[in-house]
Structures are given as C-alpha cells and as structure tokens.
Write a protein that holds these residues in place. Structure first.
Motif, PDB file in Angstrom:
ATOM      1  N   ARG A   1       1.594  -6.067  -9.414  1.00  0.00           N
ATOM      2  CA  ARG A   1       1.230  -4.420  -9.446  1.00  0.00           C
ATOM      3  C   ARG A   1       1.858  -3.870  -8.257  1.00  0.00           C
ATOM      4  N   ASP A   2       3.135  -4.338  -8.110  1.00  0.00           N
ATOM      5  CA  ASP A   2       3.733  -3.836  -6.747  1.00  0.00           C
ATOM      6  C   ASP A   2       4.093  -2.314  -7.267  1.00  0.00           C
ATOM      7  N   PRO A   3       3.828  -1.474  -6.059  1.00  0.00           N
ATOM      8  CA  PRO A   3       3.955   0.018  -6.467  1.00  0.00           C
ATOM      9  C   PRO A   3       5.343   0.496  -6.462  1.00  0.00           C
TER      10      PRO A   3
ATOM     11  N   LEU B   1       6.598  -1.132  -9.926  1.00  0.00           N
ATOM     12  CA  LEU B   1       6.037  -0.209 -10.923  1.00  0.00           C
ATOM     13  C   LEU B   1       7.023   0.861 -11.161  1.00  0.00           C
TER      14      LEU B   1
ATOM     15  N   GLN C   1       0.711  -1.163  -0.077  1.00  0.00           N
ATOM     16  CA  GLN C   1       0.173   0.052  -0.005  1.00  0.00           C
ATOM     17  C   GLN C   1       0.794   1.259  -0.008  1.00  0.00           C
TER      18      GLN C   1
ATOM     19  N   THR D   1      -5.910  -0.682  -3.805  1.00  0.00           N
ATOM     20  CA  THR D   1      -4.560  -1.260  -3.485  1.00  0.00           C
ATOM     21  C   THR D   1      -4.747  -2.573  -2.699  1.00  0.00           C
TER      22      THR D   1
ATOM     23  N   ALA E   1       2.127   3.265  -2.163  1.00  0.00           N
ATOM     24  CA  ALA E   1       2.068   4.442  -3.018  1.00  0.00           C
ATOM     25  C   ALA E   1       0.942   5.478  -2.582  1.00  0.00           C
ATOM     26  N   CYS E   2      -0.022   4.663  -1.624  1.00  0.00           N
ATOM     27  CA  CYS E   2      -1.087   5.313  -1.127  1.00  0.00           C
ATOM     28  C   CYS E   2      -0.542   6.794  -0.306  1.00  0.00           C
TER      29      CYS E   2
ATOM     30  N   GLN F   1      -1.800   1.725  -6.644  1.00  0.00           N
ATOM     31  CA  GLN F   1      -0.598   1.062  -6.899  1.00  0.00           C
ATOM     32  C   GLN F   1       0.291   2.052  -7.555  1.00  0.00           C
ATOM     33  N   ASP F   2      -0.026   2.770  -8.468  1.00  0.00           N
ATOM     34  CA  ASP F   2       0.783   3.741  -9.246  1.00  0.00           C
ATOM     35  C   ASP F   2       0.940   4.982  -8.449  1.00  0.00           C
ATOM     36  N   VAL F   3       2.153   5.498  -7.963  1.00  0.00           N
ATOM     37  CA  VAL F   3       2.164   6.523  -7.126  1.00  0.00           C
ATOM     38  C   VAL F   3       1.965   7.748  -7.875  1.00  0.00           C
TER      39      VAL F   3
ATOM     40  N   ASP G   1      -6.086   4.130  -9.177  1.00  0.00           N
ATOM     41  CA  ASP G   1      -5.112   3.198  -9.038  1.00  0.00           C
ATOM     42  C   ASP G   1      -4.299   3.499  -7.861  1.00  0.00           C
TER      43      ASP G   1
END
Lengths: 344, 334
Positions: free
Chosen positions: B262-264, B267, B42, B236, B44-45, B207-209, B205
């Motif tokens: 989909r590991d942030p 990625l 989580q 996430t 990227a959140c 997962q994408d920072v 999304d």
C-alpha cells in the motif's frame, strides 16, 4: 510618587499594557471573573473581556503552552501560574518550548511570554504549596528570571517583561502582595538585568532577593543599632542573569558577603552568588562568604516547624556576628579599618 | 484533484521519498548526526493535507519527523538538508538539527522533540490567528502516540472551549517508538478519543493521497469557516524504524509486507498510468530528475556550505540589545 500595594502595582502594570496594546492578553486560573487569587488582575475581565482576560482550565502545561504558541505570532501573553508549585506541571513548555525556540530556530522565532507566579512559604500551606523554585528556573539558558521585592519593582519589572522579546519568568511571593511601597506616578520600566543597592554600607554585603531583601534590611537595622555593623544590602532582582558586576562591586567594597535565600541551600542562588564571588573577587574577601538558607526538608504544616525550616532576619544577624567573630573583636564602629586589614 | 495536480503530487511525494532515503545514506556516512526520523511510507499524509490547505499561509507545527512538512510549507530543501548537515546555511543555521526544522517565513513553526509538545503550541497559534482576524488556520501534525500525553487532552479541551481554528492531523503509523498501539493505548481508533471533547473527527486511509486530500478538504474548510477545531486521523505506516537507532525488530514481517503493498507513491503512480496520465517511462524520467536534483543541487549545497563559527555559539539565546533590558528610566542600579 504614590504608595501602593504590590498587588495594586501589578494590577496597574497589567491594565496599562492591556490598554496600550490589543495583542496583550492575560491567562490563568481564576484571573478573570474572580479577579485573581492575589488580585493582580482585579477588574480586568470587565474592562477587556473574555477573549483577552482568559480564565483557563486547570491545565498548567496546556495553557502555558497555548500562551507560548500565541506568542510565536506576536501575541503578548501574561500567564499567571496561581502558585509556583503548579509550575512543575508547566516545565516542559517553559523549558522546552519558550526557552529554546529562539536558539533551535536559529533566531527565527521567539516566545515573548511573561509567566508570573508566586512562591515561598506562607501560612502553613504544607509541602506542596510552599515551593521556592527560583533556582530551578535560573539555570536555564534562554529564559530571564526576575523577582520583585517591592511594589515599584513589581510594576516596573512587569512592564518591561511584557515589552521584552524574551520569555520572562517573574517570581513573586505569596506574603508580599499587600506590602506597600512608593511607585512612580508616570510610566516606569525597571531594568530586567542588574541589581539594586537597597541599603549602602561598608562592613559586609547582605545579598537578598524577593522576600529575603526584607530580612536583610531588618537584620541590617539590628546590626547597626545593636552592634555598630554597617551592612550593605544588595537586591538581586534579576536572578537570571545574575549581576556579576554588581556583586563584584559590592564585595570589593565591603570584603564580606552573606546571601540570604528562602530556598534550600543546594544548587541555589546562594551557591551561585558564592561562585561568582570566587570567580570575580576572591582576593577581595576578608572572610569566607556564608549562606543563610532553608533547611533541606519538605515544608512542614506545623507552624513552629514551618518557621524553623526557613530563615529569618535573626538568622542573618547571628550569621553576620559569627562571621565577624564579634565576641573577640571590637565593634566595627570603633575600628572599622581593622576589619579590612590588608586592603587599601 | 485535477490530472495535472495529480502528476505534480506524484512528483512531490517521490521527491519526499528520495530526499529521505538520501538522508539515510548521509546518516550512514556520518554526514548527519543526532537522531534522524524518516518519513517514507507516510508521504500521502503531509502531501494530501497540504494540498487541501494553503501552504505558506496556514501555520504548520509538528513533531520531530518534520523534514517533509517543512518542505511542503515551502522551505527550500537545500536549507533543510544543510540543517541536517549542521551548516550555517541550514534552516536553523545548524542550531536545530533534524528534529527542529523551522521556516517561519513560510509559516512552518517548527518541529519539536517532546512527544505531544506541539499540541498546545498549535492551539496558541490558532488563538493568535483568531485574535488577529486572520483567515489562516493552524495545522498540527503529530503521531498517534502523542495522544497519550496530557497535552493532548488539555489542548483538545481548550481548543473546543475557545473554538480555535486548529486542525489536528493524527498520522497513525501504529507504533509509538517501538511499542505497537494495541499495547500502549486503550482505545485504538484515535478519532474516537476526541468525541469526549465535542470535536468533529474523521478517520481515513492515509496511504491514498486522493482520499487524504478529500478528507482534509472537509477538515480545512470546517476549521477555516470558523466552526472550531477538527481532528483528522490518517491510517499510515512508516517503512523504516522510528529513528536511525531503531533496529525495527519489533514488527512482524507479514505486517511490513502488507503495508509495503500500500505504498502511497506506487498507488498513485499505477493509478495515473492506468488513467493514461503518465507512462512508466515518464515516472522513471521523473525519478532520474529528482535523484539528480537531490545529488547535484541539494547534497552539493549542504556539502559545500560553511560550518557555523564558534564565536557565534551564544547568539540566538536571548534577544540582542532588547531595549527593555536596560531601559533609560532605570535608576539606582549597578
């Protein structure tokens, strides 16, 4: 010294604190435009406006939590829960947020909120509007619990509670808002800890708080006039913490104790005071302490049943006479020393 | 986000990952007690939202999965780790533990362990900020399952009613403890649930920072400009169980594999390598430095720190020597 009603004293305390500090706010159901169910916030909405005198939705846990959150950054909210029965819904925020935040943050945060709420049995309000919840609040670390028995205390306790850095729960009573008493003309801050001797006496201590102080005072009059028994009445205006020193001092003087409470006996103020007496001054006792408490029932609607469920001054008189075994002993007026056999 | 910021963001997210993995080890070694809720997956959140906000200025409050949020606010990771170790040098002097990380100096207003509890607290902080005329905002990070508490609905209503400067960030990791969202929640898309309160919302999304950052920028600007609350849902996944006591047996392996792709961190890493901002070796060096920092500074600090003393057990329950407890004007009292 002016004589004023309990609600007027509360209104005055609110008004003074709002005028002094722009960070003081008042929140609750119908406290603004409507002026408060018991008028404790009458006129404040017009004077201070909706940003500071906040009529809330009927969301007790939500608005109590909102007030607590505001207090984290220096706002001083006075939150009115219209009836203590509704405080059940706000318990999570009162116990888990307000009472614990100082400790679990290692002293970084505090929640200087005041939560005022009336409880007690009034006029046939039924089981869900007649709660007496003081015992629930007084067992929680991190929360102060005070309960005014007259207008002077109502004024002075609210003033001190607003300024104190701790969360303070003020337990009021639905039947006491129109009760009159003297209130100092100048600013008065009542201590948040301690107890008061409402009536000095020699033969037995009657411990009361909130409305039961008045039952004790009435009982003391009857016992003095009709039986020559000289009661001391101690007003436990602070329920958390309880005044151990005050309890010990009075019992060490009178050697007998009775606790009058409007709530059910189990796990209550009476049992706690008894425990303190045991711990502090057991060998001062001439008789086993007694409790005069409510029956362990949801409060009934029927007027006769309702009255039978909670104690009165008569019950206190009977309990005192039984404790002193009055049928077998001369009156205390004649032989007051004999009541204290074995004590200097 | 500028390339230099992206590189820093990658480093901070990798730090968050390694910090939490080291917590896991310390827990297994019984250096950390109680419940431990970890953040891997989580990252990227918190990272993306706090990039868009003003850390240390804006006020943050969250639930029990709180270590990384505190660090993002500016809390010293050494103090956070020492708190997990229950030491006197911990952020809460060892009185709080993993679920109660506070750093009030950096406006981290705490982690709270009753699901949904922080909602009204966040709105209250926002009320205070509004009263004081501050340009700071209140940011409440909670999981999807918190939205099934009454406090969610009570708070959304009040936040909009009073137009409070509060951003609600819903980190939707699809599980409430061990129950999947479609088995606990009638409306699965959480951002739709606030439309009934007239609060603007978005779902992106998580997962994408960079996507989180862009969405959070809009959200933060909205709240800071005085337009009232905003609700941002970030999709996430947590790579570990709910807490350390969770066997994680309730999740399908296919689902876990899908989200691990989909590991942030991976990625962003791969994107930066592709763009030529960093090389794989740069990344490996970064990782080595982080592991070294965690071991030789953070863990060492926690290990070497003193225990709280039992004589101070009852400190911090109430204010010390508050003048209104025994004011001078008292009379007739014992």
């Amino acid at each position: 010294m002016a004589t004023m009603m309990y609600w007027e004293a509360l209104q005055r305390a609110h008004d003074e604190e709002l005028a002094r500090d722009p960070l003081v706010i008042v929140m609750g159901e119908d406290i603004g435009v409507a002026g408060g169910t018991y008028k404790a916030t009458k006129g404040l909405y017009d004077k201070y406006g909706p940003e500071r005198i906040m009529d809330t939705p009927i969301s007790e846990n939500g608005f109590t939590g909102l007030g607590i959150g505001a207090s984290f950054i220096g706002i001083r909210p006075i939150i009115e829960l219209m009836s203590v029965n509704f405080a059940w819904l706000a318990m999570d925020q009162i116990f888990n947020s307000a009472a614990k935040v100082r400790y679990m943050s290692g002293g970084q945060l505090t929640a200087p909120v005041v939560i005022r709420s009336p409880g007690g049995t009034a006029h046939q309000l039924g089981a869900q509007h007649s709660a007496r919840m003081e015992k629930v609040f007084m067992g929680v670390a991190g929360l102060r619990v005070v309960t005014p028995s007259n207008a002077r205390q109502a004024y002075g306790l609210l003033k001190s509670a607003v300024r104190c850095d701790d969360p303070v729960f003020i337990y009021e009573h639905e039947l006491m808002y129109n009760m009159k008493s003297d209130v100092p003309d100048g600013e008065y801050f009542h201590p948040l800890e301690g107890s008061e001797i409402a009536r000095a006496g020699r033969d037995i201590t009657l411990f009361g708080y909130n409305i039961s102080v008045h039952w004790c005072l009435q009982a003391a009059e009857i016992l003095a006039a009709q039986h020559g028994i000289d009661c001391e009445v101690v007003d436990l205006f602070s329920l958390s913490p309880l005044d151990r020193a005050g309890i010990k001092a009075s019992v060490s003087k009178t050697h007998r104790a009775l606790i009058a409470e409007e709530a059910e006996a189990a796990v209550g103020v009476g049992s706690e005071v008894m425990a303190i007496i045991n711990e502090e001054c057991f060998f001062e006792l001439d008789a086993a302490p007694v409790r005069v408490s409510a029956k362990n029932v949801p409060i009934p609607y029927n007027h006769t049943l309702e009255k039978a469920a909670v104690p009165s001054s008569k019950d206190i008189v009977h309990a005192v006479l039984k404790m002193l075994d009055h049928s077998q002993h001369p009156t205390s007026r004649d032989t007051s020393t004999s009541l204290h056999v074995g004590k200097s | 986000m500028k390339p230099a910021d992206k590189k820093r963001v990658l480093r901070e997210m990798l730090f968050a990952r390694r910090f939490e993995e080291r917590c896991y080890e310390a827990y297994v070694e019984r250096k950390i007690g109680g419940f431990l809720h970890l953040y891997p997956g989580q990252e990227a959140c918190a990272q993306g939202v706090m990039e868009a906000a003003r850390p240390g200025h804006d006020y943050v409050i969250t639930g029990y999965r709180d270590h990384i949020h505190a660090i993002k606010c500016g809390a010293d990771p050494k103090a956070v780790m020492a708190e997990l170790y229950g030491k006197e040098t911990g952020s809460s002097k060892g009185r709080g533990g993993s679920m109660h990380i506070f750093d009030v100096e950096h406006h981290m207003m705490g982690g709270y362990a009753l699901v949904g509890g922080p909602f009204p607290l966040a709105a209250g902080i926002a009320k205070g900020l509004k009263m004081k005329g501050s340009d700071a905002i209140s940011i409440c990070f909670l999981g999807d399952a918190a939205n099934n508490q009454g406090t969610f609905h009570e708070t959304m209503n009040m936040a909009k009613l009073w137009n409070l400067p509060v951003l609600f960030v819903c980190e939707n990791n699809l599980y409430g403890i061990g129950t999947r969202i479609d088995r606990s929640t009638a409306v699965i898309e959480q951002y739709k649930r606030v439309s009934g309160y007239g609060i603007p919302a978005a779902q992106v999304d998580g997962q994408d920072v960079e996507i989180v950052y862009d969405a959070a920028k809009i959200a933060v600007d909205h709240v800071r400009s005085g337009k009232g609350p905003y609700f941002l849902e970030l999709m996430t996944y947590r790579y570990r169980g709910h807490s350390m006591s969770d066997s994680n047996a309730y999740r399908a392996k296919d689902e876990e594999r899908m989200w691990s792709k989909r590991d942030p961190i991976i990625l962003l890493r791969d994107r930066l390598i592709k763009a030529g901002t960093i090389t794989l070796d740069d990344y490996k060096t970064m990782d080595t430095e982080i592991l070294d920092q965690i071991e030789n500074q953070i863990i060492k600090f926690a290990e070497d720190s003193p225990e709280p003393v039992v004589t101070e057990l009852e400190k911090y329950v109430l204010a010390e020597n508050d003048p209104y407890v025994h004011p001078h004007s008292s009379r007739g009292t014992h």
